[in-house]
Design a protein around this motif. Structure first.
Motif, PDB file in Angstrom:
ATOM      1  N   ALA A   1      -9.131  -3.439 -70.309  1.00  0.00           N
ATOM      2  CA  ALA A   1      -8.442  -3.558 -69.026  1.00  0.00           C
ATOM      3  C   ALA A   1      -8.501  -4.994 -68.509  1.00  0.00           C
ATOM      4  O   ALA A   1      -7.516  -5.511 -67.953  1.00  0.00           O
ATOM      5  CB  ALA A   1      -9.071  -2.603 -68.008  1.00  0.00           C
TER       6      ALA A   1
ATOM      7  N   ASP B   1      -5.848  -3.219 -62.211  1.00  0.00           N
ATOM      8  CA  ASP B   1      -5.325  -2.363 -63.275  1.00  0.00           C
ATOM      9  C   ASP B   1      -3.857  -2.681 -63.524  1.00  0.00           C
ATOM     10  O   ASP B   1      -2.975  -2.190 -62.818  1.00  0.00           O
ATOM     11  CB  ASP B   1      -5.507  -0.896 -62.879  1.00  0.00           C
ATOM     12  CG  ASP B   1      -5.080   0.075 -63.990  1.00  0.00           C
ATOM     13  OD1 ASP B   1      -4.689  -0.395 -65.077  1.00  0.00           O
ATOM     14  OD2 ASP B   1      -5.139   1.297 -63.741  1.00  0.00           O
TER      15      ASP B   1
ATOM     16  N   CYS C   1      -5.377  -7.733 -67.921  1.00  0.00           N
ATOM     17  CA  CYS C   1      -5.183  -8.428 -66.642  1.00  0.00           C
ATOM     18  C   CYS C   1      -5.136  -9.936 -66.834  1.00  0.00           C
ATOM     19  O   CYS C   1      -4.269 -10.618 -66.279  1.00  0.00           O
ATOM     20  CB  CYS C   1      -6.306  -8.048 -65.677  1.00  0.00           C
ATOM     21  SG  CYS C   1      -6.109  -8.733 -64.024  1.00  0.00           S
TER      22      CYS C   1
ATOM     23  N   ARG D   1      -8.788   4.500 -63.348  1.00  0.00           N
ATOM     24  CA  ARG D   1      -9.067   4.011 -64.697  1.00  0.00           C
ATOM     25  C   ARG D   1     -10.412   3.293 -64.737  1.00  0.00           C
ATOM     26  O   ARG D   1     -10.757   2.545 -63.820  1.00  0.00           O
ATOM     27  CB  ARG D   1      -7.954   3.043 -65.127  1.00  0.00           C
ATOM     28  CG  ARG D   1      -8.126   2.466 -66.523  1.00  0.00           C
ATOM     29  CD  ARG D   1      -7.047   1.438 -66.811  1.00  0.00           C
ATOM     30  NE  ARG D   1      -7.157   0.886 -68.143  1.00  0.00           N
ATOM     31  CZ  ARG D   1      -6.400  -0.108 -68.620  1.00  0.00           C
ATOM     32  NH1 ARG D   1      -5.475  -0.655 -67.835  1.00  0.00           N
ATOM     33  NH2 ARG D   1      -6.571  -0.552 -69.845  1.00  0.00           N
TER      34      ARG D   1
ATOM     35  N   SER E   1      -7.258   3.107 -59.100  1.00  0.00           N
ATOM     36  CA  SER E   1      -6.288   3.963 -59.791  1.00  0.00           C
ATOM     37  C   SER E   1      -6.983   5.099 -60.520  1.00  0.00           C
ATOM     38  O   SER E   1      -6.337   6.060 -60.942  1.00  0.00           O
ATOM     39  CB  SER E   1      -5.493   3.135 -60.803  1.00  0.00           C
ATOM     40  OG  SER E   1      -6.376   2.612 -61.800  1.00  0.00           O
TER      41      SER E   1
ATOM     42  N   SER F   1     -14.885   1.555 -61.776  1.00  0.00           N
ATOM     43  CA  SER F   1     -13.518   2.041 -61.970  1.00  0.00           C
ATOM     44  C   SER F   1     -12.575   1.354 -60.994  1.00  0.00           C
ATOM     45  O   SER F   1     -12.987   0.922 -59.910  1.00  0.00           O
ATOM     46  CB  SER F   1     -13.441   3.558 -61.746  1.00  0.00           C
ATOM     47  OG  SER F   1     -14.195   4.255 -62.701  1.00  0.00           O
ATOM     48  N   PHE F   2     -11.329   1.252 -61.379  1.00  0.00           N
ATOM     49  CA  PHE F   2     -10.285   0.790 -60.474  1.00  0.00           C
ATOM     50  C   PHE F   2      -9.972   1.905 -59.480  1.00  0.00           C
ATOM     51  O   PHE F   2     -10.276   3.078 -59.723  1.00  0.00           O
ATOM     52  CB  PHE F   2      -9.012   0.440 -61.244  1.00  0.00           C
ATOM     53  CG  PHE F   2      -9.167  -0.693 -62.215  1.00  0.00           C
ATOM     54  CD1 PHE F   2      -9.202  -2.012 -61.773  1.00  0.00           C
ATOM     55  CD2 PHE F   2      -9.264  -0.454 -63.580  1.00  0.00           C
ATOM     56  CE1 PHE F   2      -9.331  -3.066 -62.663  1.00  0.00           C
ATOM     57  CE2 PHE F   2      -9.393  -1.497 -64.484  1.00  0.00           C
ATOM     58  CZ  PHE F   2      -9.434  -2.804 -64.025  1.00  0.00           C
TER      59      PHE F   2
ATOM     60  N   LEU G   1     -13.114   0.522 -65.728  1.00  0.00           N
ATOM     61  CA  LEU G   1     -13.080  -0.904 -66.047  1.00  0.00           C
ATOM     62  C   LEU G   1     -13.761  -1.117 -67.384  1.00  0.00           C
ATOM     63  O   LEU G   1     -14.960  -0.839 -67.540  1.00  0.00           O
ATOM     64  CB  LEU G   1     -13.810  -1.702 -64.965  1.00  0.00           C
ATOM     65  CG  LEU G   1     -13.938  -3.215 -65.236  1.00  0.00           C
ATOM     66  CD1 LEU G   1     -12.633  -3.915 -64.893  1.00  0.00           C
ATOM     67  CD2 LEU G   1     -15.088  -3.816 -64.439  1.00  0.00           C
TER      68      LEU G   1
ATOM     69  N   GLU H   1      -2.109  -1.757 -66.004  1.00  0.00           N
ATOM     70  CA  GLU H   1      -1.439  -0.552 -66.493  1.00  0.00           C
ATOM     71  C   GLU H   1      -0.856   0.271 -65.342  1.00  0.00           C
ATOM     72  O   GLU H   1       0.213   0.864 -65.459  1.00  0.00           O
ATOM     73  CB  GLU H   1      -2.442   0.295 -67.282  1.00  0.00           C
ATOM     74  CG  GLU H   1      -1.834   1.457 -68.032  1.00  0.00           C
ATOM     75  CD  GLU H   1      -2.883   2.196 -68.852  1.00  0.00           C
ATOM     76  OE1 GLU H   1      -3.638   3.011 -68.265  1.00  0.00           O
ATOM     77  OE2 GLU H   1      -2.961   1.947 -70.069  1.00  0.00           O
TER      78      GLU H   1
ATOM     79  N   THR I   1     -10.975  -3.170 -57.827  1.00  0.00           N
ATOM     80  CA  THR I   1     -12.270  -2.500 -57.933  1.00  0.00           C
ATOM     81  C   THR I   1     -13.076  -2.627 -56.647  1.00  0.00           C
ATOM     82  O   THR I   1     -14.246  -2.258 -56.607  1.00  0.00           O
ATOM     83  CB  THR I   1     -13.097  -3.125 -59.081  1.00  0.00           C
ATOM     84  OG1 THR I   1     -13.311  -4.525 -58.786  1.00  0.00           O
ATOM     85  CG2 THR I   1     -12.395  -2.988 -60.424  1.00  0.00           C
TER      86      THR I   1
END
Length: 527
Positions: A127, A182, A131, A121, A119, A116-117, A123, A184, A196
Motif C-alpha cells: 500500500a 489508500d 502511494c 484496508r 477505508s 489500517s486506513f 497498511l 486503491e 491513517t
C-alpha cells in the motif's frame, strides 16, 4: 453501461423494478452521507478557523499529491507520514517502526503492525509502495526530492532505491506531500483521501470548510472528539470576531494586533518559534530588479527590526538568512545587509539612479524607479510588511506599487508583471537545509520565481545533495545562503513565532516548530 434490448414480455416490469431499486440505493447513499456529515456536528465537537486553508495557498483539498494539499491532510489529522519530527526537529519513525540505510542508494523501512486506513484496508508495504509511486508520478517537487528509481514491497518491509544519493530521504518522507493514503480507495471528487490519522474526512468544500469524524479504529490511542469542522476564514479580522463570539473554538492566523483581546483567562495561547520566514524574491527578468544596485538598495532599505517590533508586536525575530539562529546553519552564521537608508541612497546615486526632476522618485535613462511589490493577504503579516517597506523605500527614492492579491500565483507566473514577490514559507520543515534551496533557488526549482541563477550555488547544491555528513551539510548551507545574500537575490525580513489561540476549555492543540501537527488524538474540549 448500455443494456441490450430484449422482447421479453416482463421487461417493462423489470425495468420499473430496477428504477425503484436504483432510487432506493441512491436514497440510501444520501442518508449515509448525511449521517456522516451530521456526525461532525454531534457529540463532542470542535470548530477550528484557519486563514491559510484555501486554494490561494495551494490547499484546494486534502489530497497530498495535489499542490500543497498535504499540509491540510497532515495538519488536520487525516494523514500521517512514515517519519515525523520531534519537538527538537529530529527525525523519528511514525508509520515506520524502523529504518536502515543499506548503502548510499538503498533504504529499508519496516512498517508498524496493526495500522489500517480509514477505508478499512491494512497498511502494508504494498500500500505504501502504491502511494509513493503515485506521488512521484503526480507531484513534481516530490519526484525531484525523492529521486526514486525503484520501490520493492514485501509484507511490512519497504525497500527504496534512489537514482542518486538522497541523504535527506527520511526528512523528505516526513514532508506533508508524503502522507500515506489508500490509493486503491481513490480520491473523491471533493479531494478527500483515506489516511491513517485519528480523523476521517466526510465532506470538503474548497475555500469554505472541511468536516471530520473520529477514526474509530485509530492505531495510536482513541481520539477524544467525535467531530471537527475546519473553517476557512481568510480575513484576520473576521477570524478574530468569530473567536470572540464563540462561533469557533480555536484559530490559526489571528492578527498580532488582535492578541490583546485574548490575553485573559478565557483563552489559551500555544506558540513556538518556527523557520517560517517572510522574504522577497527578486525578479531577474525585470528591468528594475535585474540591476544589482537596485537589489542592494532594497536589501539596505527595509527596516526589519522596526517591522518585527512595531507591526509584529515582538512575535518574531529579525532574519539574516533563510534559517533561524537556532539552527546550526542559521542566520547567525551569515552576513546580510543591515538597515542603512543613507547607504542605500549612495548605492543608487553611484549606479545612476537620481531624482532629476525633484518629485521624490529616482530615474535612470528616463526610467523611473518603480518597484512593483507582489504579495498576498491570507498571511496577515505580509500586507503589513509591504506597507512598512513602502515607507522606508519611498524615503530613499523608490515609488512602490503594492499588489496584495489572492491571485498572486497566476501573476507571479508572468515575469513581466512584478519586480519583487514577497511570501512566507517554512524554510526547513524537514530540519534540513536542502529543502529551501531545492524549492526556490536552483535552475531546477519549481518555485524559482525570479529565475535566479548562480553557477556557484548550483555547484554547492550538487555537493549538498550527495553529502551525508551533517556537519558538512551545515557548512554548505551557510555558504549557499551567503551566495544568494551577496547577490541580493532574496531579502529575508523576519522569522515568525507561530501561535494558535483557543478557548480555555480546549486542550491538546499544541504548536510545533515544523508547523505540521495540529489536530491530533489528544485534542479535547470540556463541556
Amino acid at each position: 453501461m448500455k443494456r441490450k434490448k430484449t422482447k421479453n414480455r416482463g421487461s417493462g416490469l423489470a425495468f420499473l423494478l430496477a428504477v425503484v431499486l436504483a432510487a432506493t440505493a441512491i436514497s440510501g447513499c444520501g442518508r449515509e452521507t448525511q449521517t456522516e456529515t451530521d456526525l461532525s456536528e454531534s457529540g463532542k465537537t470542535f470548530v477550528f478557523g484557519d486563514t491559510t486553508f484555501n486554494a490561494e495557498n495551494g490547499e484546494a483539498d486534502i489530497n497530498p499529491h495535489n499542490g500543497n494539499g498535504g499540509w491540510a491532510c497532515i495538519r488536520y489529522g487525516v494523514g500521517e507520514t512514515l517519519f515525523r519530527f520531534s519537538d527538537s526537529m529530529e527525525t523519528e519513525p511514525w508509520l515506520a517502526e524502523s529504518w536502515e540505510n543499506l548503502d548510499e542508494l538503498t533504504w529499508q523501512i519496516t512498517l508498524r503492525e496493526g495500522i489500517s486506513f480509514t477505508s478499512g484496508r491494512a497498511l502494508d508495504a504494498e500500500a505504501v509502495k502504491e502511494c509513493l509511486e503515485d506521488l512521484v508520478e503526480n507531484h513534481v517537487r516530490a519526484a525531484g526530492d525523492l529521486q526514486i528509481a525503484e520501490i520493492m514491497a514485501e509484507g511490512r518491509t519497504l525497500t527504496i532505491r534512489t537514482e542518486t544519493p538522497v541523504p535527506a530521504l527520511t526528512g523528505f518522507l516526513a514532508d506533508p506531500y508524503a502522507c500515506i493514503f489508500d490509493v486503491e480507495a481513490g480520491v473523491s471528487e471533493e479531494g478527500i483521501v483515506q489516511g491513517t490519522g485519528p480523523y476521517r474526512a466526510v465532506s470538503l468544500t474548497t475555500d469554505q470548510e472541511l468536516r471530520l469524524v473520529k477514526n474509530e479504529n485509530y492505531w495510536n490511542g482513541e481520539p477524544k472528539l467525535d467531530g471537527i469542522t475546519i473553517r476557512t476564514i481568510s480575513d484576520g479580522d473576521t477570524l478574530t470576531m468569530a473567536l470572540q463570539s464563540g462561533e469557533i473554538d480555536g484559530a490559526y492566523g489571528v492578527p498580532y494586533a488582535s492578541y490583546p483581546l485574548f490575553e485573559n483567562e478565557n483563552y489559551t495561547f500555544s506558540g513556538c518559534a518556527t523557520s517560517r520566514v517572510f522574504f522577497g524574491a527578486m525578479n531577474f527578468k525585470s528591468g528594475i530588479t535585474s540591476d544589482p544596485a537596485v537589489r542592494q538598495a532594497i536589501a539596505m532599505g527595509i527596516d526589519k527590526e522596526g517591522f518585527v517590533e512595531t507591526l509584529l508586536g515582538g512575535n518574531g525575530y529579525v532574519a539574516a538568512g533563510a534559517f533561524p539562529d537556532s539552527f546550526s546553519f542559521g542566520g547567525g552564521a551569515v552576513r546580510a545587509a543591515s538597515y542603512d537608508p543613507e547607504g542605500a541612497r549612495e548605492v543608487l546615486e553611484e549606479a545612476g539612479w537620481r531624482d532629476t526632476d525633484g518629485d521624490g522618485v529616482r530615474e535612470k535613462d528616463g526610467t523611473p524607479l518603480v518597484l512593483r511589490w507582489l504579495t498576498y493577504p491570507s498571511r496577515q503579516e505580509l500586507p503589513l510588511l509591504a506597507e512598512a517597506a513602502q515607507a522606508t523605500l519611498e524615503d530613499i527614492g523608490f515609488q512602490m506599487e503594492i499588489n496584495s492579491t489572492a491571485d498572486h500565483n497566476r501573476i507571479r507566473a508572468d515575469e513581466t508583471a512584478w519586480d519583487i514577490y514577497v511570501s512566507a514559507m517554512v524554510t526547513a520543515p524537514t530540519g534540513d537545509p536542502e529543502y529551501f534551496f531545492k524549492y526556490h533557488c536552483l535552475d531546477s526549482s519549481s518555485s524559482n520565481d525570479g529565475q535566479y541563477h548562480s553557477d556557484r550555488l548550483e555547484e554547492l547544491a550538487g555537493e549538498l545533495a550527495q553529502t551525508f555528513d551533517t556537519d558538512r551539510r551545515a557548512e554548505l548551507a551557510v555558504e549557499m545562503q551567503q551566495v544568494i545574500l551577496d547577490d541580493n537575490a532574496y531579502v529575508f525580513c523576519s522569522h515568525l513565532r507561530m501561535n494558535m489561540i483557543t478557548k480555555s476549555t480546549v486542550t491538546g492543540l499544541t504548536a510545533h516548530p515544523c508547523d505540521y501537527y495540529e489536530i491530533t488524538a489528544e485534542l479535547d474540549m470540556e463541556g
